[in-house]
Design a protein around this motif. Structure first.
Motif, PDB file in Angstrom:
ATOM      1  N   LYS A   1       0.848  -1.190   0.000  1.00  0.00           N
ATOM      2  CA  LYS A   1       0.000   0.000   0.000  1.00  0.00           C
ATOM      3  C   LYS A   1       0.890   1.249   0.000  1.00  0.00           C
TER       4      LYS A   1
ATOM      5  N   ASN B   1      -2.743   1.343  -4.509  1.00  0.00           N
ATOM      6  CA  ASN B   1      -3.198   2.286  -3.488  1.00  0.00           C
ATOM      7  C   ASN B   1      -4.540   1.860  -2.905  1.00  0.00           C
ATOM      8  N   THR B   2      -4.721   2.095  -1.634  1.00  0.00           N
ATOM      9  CA  THR B   2      -6.046   1.927  -1.045  1.00  0.00           C
ATOM     10  C   THR B   2      -6.957   3.024  -1.584  1.00  0.00           C
ATOM     11  N   GLU B   3      -8.254   2.756  -1.593  1.00  0.00           N
ATOM     12  CA  GLU B   3      -9.213   3.706  -2.132  1.00  0.00           C
ATOM     13  C   GLU B   3     -10.134   4.213  -1.023  1.00  0.00           C
TER      14      GLU B   3
ATOM     15  N   PRO C   1      -9.313  -2.217  -2.680  1.00  0.00           N
ATOM     16  CA  PRO C   1      -9.497  -1.494  -3.942  1.00  0.00           C
ATOM     17  C   PRO C   1     -10.053  -2.379  -5.046  1.00  0.00           C
ATOM     18  N   LYS C   2     -10.821  -1.767  -5.934  1.00  0.00           N
ATOM     19  CA  LYS C   2     -11.425  -2.478  -7.063  1.00  0.00           C
ATOM     20  C   LYS C   2     -10.359  -3.016  -8.005  1.00  0.00           C
TER      21      LYS C   2
ATOM     22  N   THR D   1     -17.235  -4.725  -3.496  1.00  0.00           N
ATOM     23  CA  THR D   1     -16.138  -4.440  -4.418  1.00  0.00           C
ATOM     24  C   THR D   1     -15.941  -5.555  -5.433  1.00  0.00           C
TER      25      THR D   1
END
Length: 436
Positions: free
Chosen positions: A175, A267-269, A280-281, A373
């Motif tokens: 991340k 990255n985290t969303e 995250p998607k 997700t």
């Protein structure tokens, strides 16, 4: 085999919901269960039956008594692992023989366990919900010392391996935008694990669909014979260093990419909805692309296979191979380096059914659906899905996020259904222990 409907949402205890699915009706599972000892999601307590499992192949089994409570708030990590073993036994039943399980799971630390009431002041802003699990729930247990890293991901992975799953890969999800931690005696945690598990030694995996960009290009002038001498120890194609060319050493045409590595920097969303711990998607999309096909057999669900054309240059006189290749005169003058260029030319049926026109779609399951997700990623990639979660609030959130409820639909051609089932273990069984 019956292919499931487009997008099926089931609200209920995961053990009860999975029993509604036929055997081998799912192609791929992408999920992230509640992590042990981290958060209280405000879910109603459910009954978990007694379970016996082996913590690792070759070790004596552990017997976990019946219990009533919320997954992730078990008093010991052994009980938590046992409950996940129960879940993934059912998942293994509904997964096709050539299917894969992508398990996203994080770790936690053993705290001193001060006991007493939970500090009600530590709540999530704007929701009034408890943010972290009770400290007393993460006290001294299983001979763990205070501040010990529990190692939950590997405990789960080894237990599933002992159950018969093939543990194929441990993927590190890095991340880059991880949250800071108020610690000064260890590094800040910036990763979680994704385990790739398979039901059989041979399974569907589309490597071409998840290739990543190559680091350097084959035609790089730095590697031609006339290039100036330089230190190349830190370069990916280190032909003059420890990575010497050898027989069977192949170089992909880097315009086609390289096989995906086991470290994913994603990255985290941020998610504004009433649900924390949303992965995250983009992560779900990689797993679905690798584990499913765009088409499947309408009779038996076999995924279609990608047809890849590879172009070889064995004599070393194409794609620049002559300039950088070394020749092994003991092997009929063949170069050490063989250039391979690959490209997709189409798809073919994965079975011999006469009516396999590829009109069916692969099914993706998330037994801990949360904010939806995995379902959203499956919709975007043209796959069907099954969503399971215990909390009706989360299912409604997922329906709205996927465009089935609210102002407009994201995908007009998609159908959906929502069903809520009462827990089969609603009546507490003898010997079950309720959480306070």
């Amino acid at each position: 085999m019956r292919i499931l409907g487009t997008h099926r949402f089931i609200v209920g205890h995961v053990l009860d919901a999975l029993k509604l699915l036929p055997e081998e009706s799912v192609h791929c599972v992408v999920t992230s269960p509640p992590y042990w000892g981290l958060r209280d999601y405000g879910l109603p307590p459910v009954y978990w039956p007694e379970v016996e499992y082996s913590p690792m192949s070759g070790l004596p089994p552990i017997r976990v008594p019946a219990w009533e409570g919320q997954l992730g708030l078990e008093p010991t990590p052994e009980m938590y692992v046992g409950h996940l073993v129960l879940v993934f036994r059912e998942v293994r039943r509904v997964l096709r023989w050539d299917g894969t399980l992508w398990l996203v799971i994080g770790d936690s630390y053993a705290n001193p366990g001060k006991g007493g009431p939970w500090d009600e002041g530590r709540m999530q802003k704007g929701t009034g919900r408890i943010l972290y699990a009770r400290q007393a729930n993460r006290g001294s247990f299983s001979e763990l010392k205070p501040k010990d890293l529990v190692g939950v991901p590997w405990r789960v992975a080894f237990a599933l391996q002992a159950e018969g799953w093939f543990l194929r890969s441990d993927i590190v999800w890095v991340k880059p935008n991880c949250l800071p931690e108020s610690v000064e005696d260890r590094p800040t945690k910036a990763h979680e694990y994704i385990f790739l598990l398979a039901k059989s030694p041979r399974y569907f995996y589309d490597a071409e669909a998840v290739k990543e960009p190559a680091v350097t290009h084959l035609y790089d002038k730095r590697y031609l014979p006339e290039a100036l001498p330089r230190e190349r120890s830190n370069e990916p194609w280190n032909l003059n260093g420890p990575l010497k060319p050898h027989r069977g050493f192949k170089v992909l045409d880097t315009t086609c990419g390289r096989n995906r590595r086991s470290v994913w920097a994603i990255n985290t969303e941020p998610f504004p909805g009433a649900h924390f711990a949303v992965f995250p998607k983009a992560l779900a999309e990689i797993c679905i692309l690798a584990g499913t096909s765009p088409a499947a057999c309408p009779a038996y669900g076999a995924p279609w296979e990608r047809v890849v054309e590879r172009e070889h240059a064995p004599r070393g006189d194409r794609f620049g191979c002559r300039e950088i290749g070394r020749f092994d005169h003991g092997q009929q003058g063949r170069p050490y380096l063989e250039v391979v260029a690959s490209r997709t030319v189409g798809w073919r049926p994965g079975c011999r059914c006469p009516d396999n026109d590829g009109s069916a779609r692969c099914v993706v399951l998330d037994p801990f659906g949360g904010a939806g997700t995995t379902t959203l990623a499956a919709m975007a990639l043209g796959r069907d899905s099954v969503y399971i979660d215990l909390k009706r609030e989360y299912a409604e959130l997922a329906l709205e996020r996927c465009g089935f409820k609210g102002s407009g639909r994201l995908f007009d051609s998609h159908d959906w259904s929502l069903e809520e089932i009462p827990p089969a273990g609603a009546v507490q069984s003898p010997g079950a222990v309720a959480i306070p």
